[in-house]
Motif scaffolding. Structure first.
Motif, PDB file in Angstrom:
ATOM      1  N   VAL A   1     -15.653  33.575  45.049  1.00 49.39           N
ATOM      2  CA  VAL A   1     -14.982  32.265  45.096  1.00 49.39           C
ATOM      3  C   VAL A   1     -13.469  32.439  45.012  1.00 49.39           C
ATOM      4  O   VAL A   1     -12.698  31.739  45.709  1.00 49.39           O
ATOM      5  CB  VAL A   1     -15.489  31.366  43.946  1.00 49.39           C
ATOM      6  CG1 VAL A   1     -14.642  30.096  43.841  1.00 49.39           C
ATOM      7  CG2 VAL A   1     -16.955  31.005  44.172  1.00 49.39           C
ATOM      8  N   SER A   2     -12.994  33.377  44.190  1.00 49.32           N
ATOM      9  CA  SER A   2     -11.554  33.562  44.013  1.00 49.32           C
ATOM     10  C   SER A   2     -10.866  34.053  45.282  1.00 49.32           C
ATOM     11  O   SER A   2      -9.664  33.846  45.460  1.00 49.32           O
ATOM     12  CB  SER A   2     -11.290  34.551  42.874  1.00 49.32           C
ATOM     13  OG  SER A   2     -11.783  35.843  43.202  1.00 49.32           O
ATOM     14  N   VAL A   3     -11.619  34.708  46.183  1.00 49.51           N
ATOM     15  CA  VAL A   3     -11.018  35.181  47.438  1.00 49.51           C
ATOM     16  C   VAL A   3     -11.435  34.319  48.625  1.00 49.51           C
ATOM     17  O   VAL A   3     -11.218  34.698  49.782  1.00 49.51           O
ATOM     18  CB  VAL A   3     -11.386  36.655  47.692  1.00 49.51           C
ATOM     19  CG1 VAL A   3     -10.801  37.550  46.620  1.00 49.51           C
ATOM     20  CG2 VAL A   3     -12.897  36.839  47.797  1.00 49.51           C
ATOM     21  N   GLY A   4     -12.060  33.182  48.357  1.00 45.61           N
ATOM     22  CA  GLY A   4     -12.393  32.245  49.419  1.00 45.61           C
ATOM     23  C   GLY A   4     -13.646  32.573  50.193  1.00 45.61           C
ATOM     24  O   GLY A   4     -13.784  32.147  51.345  1.00 45.61           O
ATOM     25  N   LEU A   5     -14.597  33.299  49.588  1.00 47.12           N
ATOM     26  CA  LEU A   5     -15.847  33.644  50.258  1.00 47.12           C
ATOM     27  C   LEU A   5     -17.006  32.882  49.629  1.00 47.12           C
ATOM     28  O   LEU A   5     -16.979  32.540  48.447  1.00 47.12           O
ATOM     29  CB  LEU A   5     -16.113  35.144  50.163  1.00 47.12           C
ATOM     30  CG  LEU A   5     -15.097  36.074  50.829  1.00 47.12           C
ATOM     31  CD1 LEU A   5     -15.434  37.530  50.536  1.00 47.12           C
ATOM     32  CD2 LEU A   5     -15.085  35.842  52.340  1.00 47.12           C
TER      33      LEU A   5
END
Length: 537
Positions: free
Chosen positions: A120-124
Motif C-alpha cells: 500500500v505504501s508504494v501504491g500497489l
C-alpha cells in the motif's frame, strides 16, 4: 500439483484413458510412416475429439507410453505458475527473508500485515493472504525451521541414515553439558542459589557413564577437564567418600573424544592435553545435534530423573505450571551430586538399555577383559595437565589462594629467592591441597597451613568468603563513619582558616613559650649532662 498414482485416478477418467490408449496403440501399429489427414480424421472421430487434440494425444502417448500419460488432467493453472507482478513478488520475498525467517519466530498474520502495508505504501494492490501463505509453503520446511530456530521441526525433518557406532569399550566417548532442571540451596543458609551445570561423559559401545562433573559455573575448559579426570581414573575412593557401595568399574583413556564445537572443547590447553595423552578429538559438525544423539538421550534421561526432586523446573513452562521451584528447592550441590551418582550406578547401569537390550554394566563386564584398558603412564602429570591454574607469589607465610593459605616444607628453600610468580594448580573439588611449580620446574604438593581444617570445594570456599564479607558489611556503622568524616572535614577547614588568619596578621613567626624561656630551656635534653628540674613545691 503432484501427479497421481494409477490407483488414485477416478474410475471414469481411467476407463476413458484406457480406451484412448488402446485406440492410439492400434492406430500407430497400423501406420508406421507419415499419417494422412484422412486417417487422423478417423482417429479423432473414434476418440470423439478434434484433430488437434488427437495429434496432442498421440504425442503424449509416444512420450510416455502408458495409460497414465493419457489421463485427462484437471483444468487450472500449471504447477509453479505465478500470477503476481515482479514488484509484489519481490516485496513478499524480502519480507519473508527479513521479518519471518528469524529466531523471533513472528506469526504468519504479522508477516501478512507487513507485506500488505509495504504494498500500500508504494501504491500497489496488496496480495491475498493465501498468496503469501503459498510463498511460505514453497520454502523447504527444514530450511524454514533452521532459520526460525524451530529445533523440533529440524529434528523431525532431518534424515539420519548413518549410525555412530563403536566396536569396543572406550573407542568413542561422548561429552556434553546441560543446565540441570532443578534449583539447589546453599550449604549453610539453605537458601536457593540457582541451577547447576552438569557435564556428562558416556562410552558409546557399552553406554556406560564414564564420569560426570557438577558445578555452579557455566561450561568451560575447567568443567570439561574435571569430567575427563573423573572418567579416566579409578572411582573407588570417590564412591567411598560419598558412601556409595555399588561398583563403577569404568576407567581408562578413551581413544576418541566426541564433543561439540563449544569453546571449552576448542581451547589450546584442552587440545594439547588430549594430544599429549594420545586421545583424538572429534568435533561434531556445527548445527548438527543428531551427531551427539547418544549423549543427548542420556542427558534427557538424567534430567527426567531430576524432575522428581523438590525444586525441579521440569522441561517447560507447561509442565511447571504454578509450581514454585525456588521455594521448594531443598538439595545442596553436594547432595545433588550424590543423588546423580546413586542413580547412575544403582539404576541406569543396572537397567536394560533400549538399544543394547542388556544392562550397560553387563556389556562392560563382558568386554572389558578383551582389550587392554589404557591408563596414563604418568598419572600425576596427566592430572596436573587438566587441572586449572593460577599464578601466585611465594610469601614467607606460604601460598595464598582464594583466601586460603598453603604451605610445604619443600618451599622453604624458595622463600626470598623466588623473584617471579609461581604456577599453582588446584582441584576445585578438593581445596585441601594445591600443587606448586618450584623454580626448578618440579611440582610439590602444598596443604592447608592449618592442618586441622576440613577439605572443602572451591565453591564452598568462595561462598564462605562472600558470606564473611557480607557479614562485615552488615556490621559496619555507616552513620558513624560518615559523621566522623564530616567532623574531620570541619576540623581541617577550621585549622586552615586559623592558620591563614594568623599568618596574615603576624608576618614574623611568633615566639613560643619554649623559646622565650617561660617553660624553661629544653636544650639540655641533647646534652651529655641531664638537666636538673627544681621542685617548686
Amino acid at each position: 500439483m503432484i501427479d497421481p498414482l494409477p490407483e488414485e485416478v477416478d474410475e471414469a477418467l481411467w476407463d476413458e484413458a484406457c480406451r484412448r490408449a488402446e485406440a492410439i496403440r492400434g492406430f500407430l501399429m497400423r501406420r508406421s510412416g507419415k499419417v494422412a489427414a484422412g486417417d487422423m480424421a478417423l482417429l479423432a472421430a473414434e476418440l470423439d475429439v478434434s484433430r488437434a487434440t488427437a495429434f496432442r494425444l498421440i504425442k503424449l502417448f509416444r512420450a510416455g507410453g502408458t495409460v497414465m500419460s493419457l489421463v485427462e488432467r484437471k483444468p487450472g493453472r500449471p504447477n509453479g505458475r505465478r500470477m503476481l507482478d515482479d514488484r509484489r513478488e519481490e516485496i513478499i520475498r524480502t519480507s519473508i527473508n527479513r521479518y519471518y525467517l528469524n529466531k523471533n519466530r513472528p506469526g504468519v498474520s504479522q508477516l501478512i500485515r507487513d507485506v500488505q502495508t509495504t504494498c500500500v505504501s508504494v501504491g500497489l494492490k496488496p496480495p491475498h493472504r493465501r498468496t503469501i501463505e503459498a510463498r511460505i509453503e514453497d520454502i523447504d520446511l527444514q530450511k524454514r525451521a533452521k532459520r526460525r530456530g524451530e529445533a523440533e521441526v529440524v529434528k523431525r525433518t532431518t534424515a539420519v541414515p548413518g549410525v555412530l557406532a563403536a566396536s569396543r569399550p572406550l573407542q568413542i566417548v561422548q561429552v556434553d553439558h546441560t543446565k540441570a532442571d532443578v534449583f539447589i540451596v546453599d550449604e549453610e543458609t539453605r537458601l536457593p542459589i540457582g541451577r547447576p551445570w552438569l557435564t556428562l561423559a558416556m562410552d558409546v559401545c557399552t553406554r556406560m557413564v564414564t564420569g560426570f562433573y557438577l558445578t555452579m559455573d557455566a561450561p568451560s575448559r575447567l568443567s570439561t577437564s574435571l569430567c575427563l579426570l573423573h572418567s579416566v581414573f579409578d572411582k573407588s575412593p570417590w564412591l567411598r567418600e560419598r558412601e556409595i557401595i555399588e561398583p563403577w568399574p569404568v576407567a581408562g583413556l578413551p581413544e576418541t573424544l566426541h564433543v561439540d564445537n563449544g569453546s571449552d572443547f576448542r581451547s589450546r590447553a584442552f587440545k594439547r592435553g588430549c594430544e599429549d595423552a594420545g586421545m583424538a578429538i572429534n568435533w561434531r559438525p556445527p548445527g548438527e545435534p543428531r551427531f551427539g544423539g547418544h549423549i543427548e538421550r542420556l542427558i534427557g534421561t538424567q534430567m527426567g530423573k531430576l524432575h522428581l526432586l523438590p525444586g525441579t523446573t521440569f522441561s517447560n513452562a507447561q509442565e511447571l505450571g504454578e509450581y514454585d521451584s525456588k521455594r521448594h528447592s531443598a538439595l545442596t550441590l553436594r547432595e545433588l551430586e550424590r543423588y546423580i551418582a546413586l542413580d547412575i550406578v544403582g539404576n541406569y547401569h543396572q537397567s536394560i538399555h533400549g538399544s543394547l537390550g542388556r544392562p550397560p554394566i553387563a556389556v562392560w563386564r563382558e568386554q572389558e577383559g578383551e582389550i587392554p584398558l589404557r591408563l596414563p603412564q604418568d598419572r600425576m602429570r596427566f592430572w596436573l595437565t587438566f587441572l586449572p591454574e593460577q599464578e601466585r607469589t611465594l610469601q614467607p607465610t606460604g601460598i595464598h589462594l582464594f583466601g586460603l593459605r598453603y604451605w610445604s616444607a619443600a618451599l622453604s628453600a624458595d622463600v626470598g629467592s623466588a623473584n617471579r610468580r609461581l604456577l599453582v594448580k588446584y582441584d576445585p573439588r578438593d581445596m585441601s591441597r594445591v600443587f606448586v611449580r618450584r623454580q626448578s620446574g618440579n611440582f610439590v604438593e602444598a596443604r592447608y597451613a592449618d592442618l586441622t581444617l576440613p577439605s572443602i570445594t572451591l565453591h564452598e570456599a568462595l561462598a564462605a568468603r562472600r558470606a564473611l564479607l557480607a557479614k562485615g558489611r552488615r556490621e559496619v556503622n555507616t552513620r558513624t563513619i560518615v559523621g566522623t568524616a564530616i567532623e574531620q572535614r570541619k576540623l581541617v577547614d577550621a585549622a586552615v582558616k586559623a592558620t591563614a588568619t594568623a599568618r596574615r596578621g603576624c608576618p614574623a613567626r611568633a615566639k613560643t613559650k619554649v623559646d622565650d624561656g617561660s617553660w624553661g630551656s629544653l636544650r639540655g635534653i641533647d646534652s651529655s649532662k641531664p638537666v636538673a628540674f627544681e621542685d617548686t613545691e
